[in-house]
Design a protein around this motif. Structure first.
Motif, PDB file in Angstrom:
ATOM      1  N   GLY A   3       0.833  -1.205   0.000  1.00 41.85           N
ATOM      2  CA  GLY A   3       0.000   0.000   0.000  1.00 41.85           C
ATOM      3  C   GLY A   3       0.863   1.248   0.000  1.00 41.85           C
ATOM      4  N   PHE A   4       1.905   1.208   0.804  1.00 42.13           N
ATOM      5  CA  PHE A   4       2.824   2.340   0.875  1.00 42.13           C
ATOM      6  C   PHE A   4       3.546   2.517  -0.459  1.00 42.13           C
ATOM      7  N   MET A  45       4.389   5.571  -5.498  1.00 42.02           N
ATOM      8  CA  MET A  45       4.388   5.623  -6.969  1.00 42.02           C
ATOM      9  C   MET A  45       3.438   6.688  -7.499  1.00 42.02           C
ATOM     10  N   LEU A  46       2.393   6.967  -6.740  1.00 42.78           N
ATOM     11  CA  LEU A  46       1.421   7.953  -7.221  1.00 42.78           C
ATOM     12  C   LEU A  46       1.873   9.390  -6.978  1.00 42.78           C
ATOM     13  N   LEU A  68       2.373  15.055  -8.881  1.00 45.71           N
ATOM     14  CA  LEU A  68       3.220  16.249  -8.968  1.00 45.71           C
ATOM     15  C   LEU A  68       3.427  16.693 -10.413  1.00 45.71           C
ATOM     16  N   THR A  69       3.411  15.752 -11.355  1.00 45.19           N
ATOM     17  CA  THR A  69       3.661  16.105 -12.757  1.00 45.19           C
ATOM     18  C   THR A  69       2.376  16.128 -13.568  1.00 45.19           C
ATOM     19  N   ALA A  84       1.207   0.878  -9.628  1.00 48.28           N
ATOM     20  CA  ALA A  84       0.526   1.474  -8.467  1.00 48.28           C
ATOM     21  C   ALA A  84      -0.854   0.852  -8.287  1.00 48.28           C
ATOM     22  N   ALA A  85      -1.578   0.699  -9.397  1.00 47.61           N
ATOM     23  CA  ALA A  85      -2.926   0.114  -9.308  1.00 47.61           C
ATOM     24  C   ALA A  85      -2.838  -1.344  -8.861  1.00 47.61           C
ATOM     25  N   ILE A  86      -1.857  -2.072  -9.404  1.00 47.74           N
ATOM     26  CA  ILE A  86      -1.698  -3.482  -8.998  1.00 47.74           C
ATOM     27  C   ILE A  86      -1.401  -3.551  -7.503  1.00 47.74           C
TER      28      ILE A  86
END
Lengths: 209, 319
Positions: A116-117, A122-123, A128-129, A153-155
């Motif tokens: 989860g962390f 990753m998000l 930020l961009t 990130a989704a996985i």
């Protein structure tokens, strides 16, 4: 009002709804016997729902009539990140009350928290961009490469939920199947021989909202 | 001139009241269904329904000295936040669904390695020994805890009456198996019926009780009516609910959660902040109704009474 704008407005409202409901339930003292757990689970659930919703845009655009939905992708992505941040803030503040030693131990020793962390980390660069300045600065190609991070990130997000659940895996499996379909469509189009020149997304050429 | 007064709207067009009250849910549902994940999200959002009519009072309760002097968790929280997977896996499910459980007539078969096997009627069990009020800490393996005023009697009262043989080394408890009353038993969420177990000396310990009530009232269905085990120094899942069978056996029983995840849920499952758990930090807990976490105590604060049962055992290995 153009129907595209109506849909966008509806999505905006829908994305605020989970938070509004939590605030109302909080005001009515209706957040179950364990409010902090409920807030954590609810914000986590909606982060995942909206993140998966943002991943429906690219497949949707294979249909020419829905090409315009690219405008919704950033919006959904940022709402997902918003709920991820709420989720993380509730965990750090309400759940552990800034007990960094325990939080560190959790991240290191609890596999579901580790992934989860990781998803959260990753998000961060994606959020930020997400602005026009970064898109221009990074140029389309590099920006796309960076934002490919949304897939791991989704996985990680789905695995995070799956590993949290003790016995009844129905709900995490719904997310897993949805994600598998969304990723499967992408792989299908990747493997399919290209019939025409690929329609590259050039974010810097998008008209302003 | 024809004046239509009432029948302008065909009855078929009138929205069903239940549906009307769910209209927000419906709108949210319809609009987001495209994501494919909404069903799951909505189930979470259903507010818990707490049973309304208060259960009957229990008479002739004596106060017990086995009581902790800590603020008691509210009846509402104790009866609306439950893990009782037979009625669904959400914490709010048992309160919403457990009304289907029929607690009369009810019998508990006590059998196995005993001289005098016997099937007890629930009303007989209520008169077996003086009913005591015992305010116990209750610590769930999920790192939340409560303080509950149970009504019950020591488990050893039953054990003495059936006279276990020398072969009786463990006690195995079984929950009712009836998918008509316990809807989740239609699914393979866990291996049904739910089974738990204690070592003989644990079962004989005066802190281990069979509870038939809480807060002076008959046990609500969602809390394991009509009779359940309460072992306050162990994680909550050891305190099996709605018991129909107590068997005395020679070998360690195959218990439900232990079968499900042997690395997570040991047979002993004594509350132990030293044993790391892959899901929840066992070093601290959230007492329901409190904001900040508390430090979890060894044996849930009952070390003085029960630690001697485990002398010579490595409790990090035999968790």
């Amino acid at each position: 009002m153009k129907y595209q704008n109506i849909i966008r407005l509806i999505l905006h409202l829908l994305c605020w709804l989970p938070l509004v409901r939590l605030i109302i339930d909080w005001q009515r003292d209706d957040l179950t016997a364990n409010p902090i757990e409920f807030l954590t689970h609810s914000t986590g659930t909606w982060a995942l729902v909206i993140l998966l919703a943002s991943l429906t845009i690219t497949p949707l655009r294979k249909i020419r009539a829905f090409n315009w939905t690219i405008k919704l992708r950033k919006m959904l992505g940022l709402y997902a990140y918003f709920y991820v941040c709420l989720h993380f803030a509730i965990y750090i503040w309400l759940d552990h009350f800034f007990d960094w030693a325990r939080i560190g131990e959790d991240i290191a020793k609890r596999p579901y928290i580790t992934v989860g962390f990781a998803a959260f980390l990753m998000l961060v660069p994606l959020a930020l961009t997400s602005n026009k300045f970064s898109i221009r600065k990074l140029t389309g190609k590099r920006w796309q490469q960076l934002h490919w991070l949304v897939y791991p990130a989704a996985i990680c997000g789905v695995v995070h939920y799956y590993w949290l659940v003790k016995a009844d895996i129905t709900e995490p499996m719904i997310y897993a199947v949805a994600l598998a379909v969304l990723l499967g469509i992408r792989i299908f189009y990747k493997l399919k021989p290209q019939q025409r020149s690929p329609r590259e997304y050039k974010p810097d050429l998008q008209p302003s909202d | 001139m024809l004046i239509k007064k009432t029948s302008d709207i065909k009855s078929s067009e009138i929205t069903d009241e239940k549906l009307y009250h769910k209209r927000r849910q419906f709108m949210v549902g319809a609009a987001t269904a495209a994501t494919g994940a909404l069903l799951a999200a909505c189930k979470k959002s259903a507010p818990p329904n707490v049973a309304t009519a208060p259960p009957p009072k229990l008479e002739g309760i004596v106060k017990s000295s086995f009581t902790v002097d800590e603020p008691q968790t509210s009846l509402k929280d104790i009866t609306s936040y439950n893990n009782f997977y037979e009625f669904g896996t959400d914490k709010s499910d048992p309160a919403a669904n457990a009304h289907t459980l029929i607690t009369r007539p009810w019998t508990v078969a006590v059998e196995g390695e005993v001289m005098k096997p016997k099937t007890f009627d629930i009303d007989e069990l209520l008169r077996l020994a003086p009913l005591e009020e015992r305010v116990y800490r209750f610590r769930c393996v999920e790192a939340w805890s409560m303080v509950i005023p149970w009504i019950g009697f020591p488990l050893n009262e039953i054990i003495k009456r059936v006279e276990p043989t020398s072969k009786a080394k463990f006690v195995q408890f079984t929950t009712l198996l009836d998918p008509r009353q316990m809807p989740e038993q239609r699914y393979g969420t866990l291996e049904w019926p739910y089974v738990e177990g204690l070592r003989m000396d644990e079962a004989m310990h005066p802190l281990a009780i069979l509870a038939v009530g809480l807060y002076g009232q008959v046990l609500p269905n969602q809390n394991g009516a009509p009779i359940r085990l309460v072992v306050p120094w162990k994680y909550g899942f050891k305190s099996i609910k709605s018991v129909v069978k107590i068997q005395f056996v020679e070998t360690q029983p195959r218990t439900t959660w232990n079968l499900m995840g042997p690395d997570e849920y040991g047979f002993y499952s004594n509350v132990n902040p030293e044993v790391n758990h892959p899901r929840w930090s066992q070093g601290s807990e959230r007492r329901i109704g409190e904001f900040k976490r508390r430090t979890t105590l060894p044996f849930n604060g009952y070390a003085d009474q029960v630690a001697s049962l485990y002398s010579g055992m490595d409790l990090r290995k035999e968790y």
